[in-house]
Write a protein that holds these residues in place. Structure first.
Motif, PDB file in Angstrom:
ATOM      1  N   GLN A 161      53.492 -10.295 -49.462  1.00 56.04           N
ATOM      2  CA  GLN A 161      52.977  -9.475 -50.547  1.00 56.04           C
ATOM      3  C   GLN A 161      51.481  -9.225 -50.340  1.00 56.04           C
ATOM      4  O   GLN A 161      50.733 -10.149 -50.004  1.00 56.04           O
ATOM      5  N   ALA A 162      51.060  -7.978 -50.534  1.00 51.01           N
ATOM      6  CA  ALA A 162      49.636  -7.659 -50.432  1.00 51.01           C
ATOM      7  C   ALA A 162      48.921  -8.202 -51.666  1.00 51.01           C
ATOM      8  O   ALA A 162      49.200  -7.778 -52.792  1.00 51.01           O
ATOM      9  N   VAL A 163      48.007  -9.161 -51.455  1.00 52.29           N
ATOM     10  CA  VAL A 163      47.325  -9.801 -52.583  1.00 52.29           C
ATOM     11  C   VAL A 163      45.865  -9.373 -52.710  1.00 52.29           C
ATOM     12  O   VAL A 163      45.272  -9.500 -53.785  1.00 52.29           O
ATOM     13  N   HIS A 164      45.266  -8.903 -51.624  1.00 50.71           N
ATOM     14  CA  HIS A 164      43.876  -8.448 -51.673  1.00 50.71           C
ATOM     15  C   HIS A 164      43.673  -7.334 -50.664  1.00 50.71           C
ATOM     16  O   HIS A 164      44.373  -7.252 -49.645  1.00 50.71           O
ATOM     17  N   ARG A 165      42.664  -6.500 -50.935  1.00 53.63           N
ATOM     18  CA  ARG A 165      42.266  -5.447 -50.007  1.00 53.63           C
ATOM     19  C   ARG A 165      40.736  -5.389 -49.989  1.00 53.63           C
ATOM     20  O   ARG A 165      40.098  -5.401 -51.037  1.00 53.63           O
ATOM     21  N   LEU A 166      40.162  -5.352 -48.802  1.00 56.01           N
ATOM     22  CA  LEU A 166      38.713  -5.282 -48.653  1.00 56.01           C
ATOM     23  C   LEU A 166      38.353  -4.129 -47.721  1.00 56.01           C
ATOM     24  O   LEU A 166      39.081  -3.853 -46.764  1.00 56.01           O
TER      25      LEU A 166
END
Length: 279
Positions: free
Chosen positions: A127-132
């Motif tokens: 699951q994608a939990v963060h994006r930077l």
């Protein structure tokens, strides 16, 4: 170009002192100038402060420019930096040449550089939990006193290697003169849509920085029994990672637009910084 937003670095007294005379100078010359003063430590100003803005003028140094680039993302509003810092790779105006800069803006004597940004998505249990996003680089690094990491690295879905290292840098061409350079990476023409992958203090004689196509996708998984690690964007925004997290790196969908005047170029700045011994 009529509406300008001033972003002074709130941690630099010189930037705060300069904000008022800069606002008055440009207002006298027909520009509409707003000032956004964010409290230190806040990641974002109010989003609506960017509505209708033609140019964001940053008072600070390269760090202030990096912060501003992330703050306006994904809006592609041009940035112009007034240098109050040390290196000045991203800033284009010295504080004693503001009247000249104002005149150039009035006469349209400027151009834009489009700079590729880098993006990372952190996947945890698929699951994608963060994006930077970062203008310079994204850095996977161990925390203080932690043991080295084993960073399993894939390029375009092909396994490449596992770095025993203190971390991994994925940099844009703009960021090739930053942390990547200190890790042994090359200096790239910032107009390139390329990625640099550089291990940090790798425990291997054969680990060397890589230059990849801007279309490449890099996947990293870090393994360690006791180590703690984090992912940071431009050395400013940081997320703590968990062992087994998958980090997918690549070119960000949007660019940063830097305003520059017609008599300025990257290599002139680079030559000057090399002569001065700043890098």
């Amino acid at each position: 170009m009529k509406k300008i937003l001033l972003l002074p670095n709130p941690l630099k007294p010189a930037a705060l002192e300069l904000a008022d005379p800069v606002q008055k100078l440009f207002a006298r010359n027909g520009f509409q100038v707003n000032v956004e003063l964010s409290e230190p430590g806040l990641a974002l100003p109010q989003a609506d402060c960017f509505d209708g803005i033609d140019l964001v003028m940053v008072l600070g140094g390269d760090g202030s420019m990096l912060n501003a680039a992330r703050r306006i993302y994904p809006r592609q509003i041009p940035l112009l930096g007034v240098n109050l810092g040390h290196l000045g790779f991203l800033t284009r105006v010295e504080s004693n040449r503001l009247e000249e800069a104002c005149e150039h803006l009035q006469k349209g004597l400027y151009d834009y550089e489009e700079r590729t940004m880098v993006e990372a998505v952190i996947l945890r249990e698929n699951q994608a939990v963060h994006r930077l996003v970062g203008l310079n680089d994204l850095v996977l690094a161990k925390n203080s006193f932690a043991r080295l990491l084993r960073i399993e690295t894939w390029i375009d879905d092909e396994y490449f290697t596992t770095y025993p290292a203190d971390g991994l840098i994925v940099a844009s061409a703009t960021g090739s003169t930053a942390y990547s350079l200190s890790a042994g990476g090359p200096i790239l023409d910032p107009r390139l849509a390329a990625l640099v992958v550089a291990p940090i203090c790798a425990h291997s004689l054969y680990a060397r920085p890589l230059v990849l196509s801007g279309e490449a996708r890099v996947k990293a998984v870090f393994h360690a029994d006791y180590a703690e690690a984090s992912l940071s964007a431009d050395g400013q925004a940081t997320i703590v990672l968990q062992a087994g997290d998958v980090i997918e790196f690549g070119k960000a969908p949007y660019v940063t637009k830097l305003l520059r005047f017609n008599d300025q170029g990257f290599f002139d700045v680079l030559k000057t910084r090399l002569k001065e011994g700043r890098i």
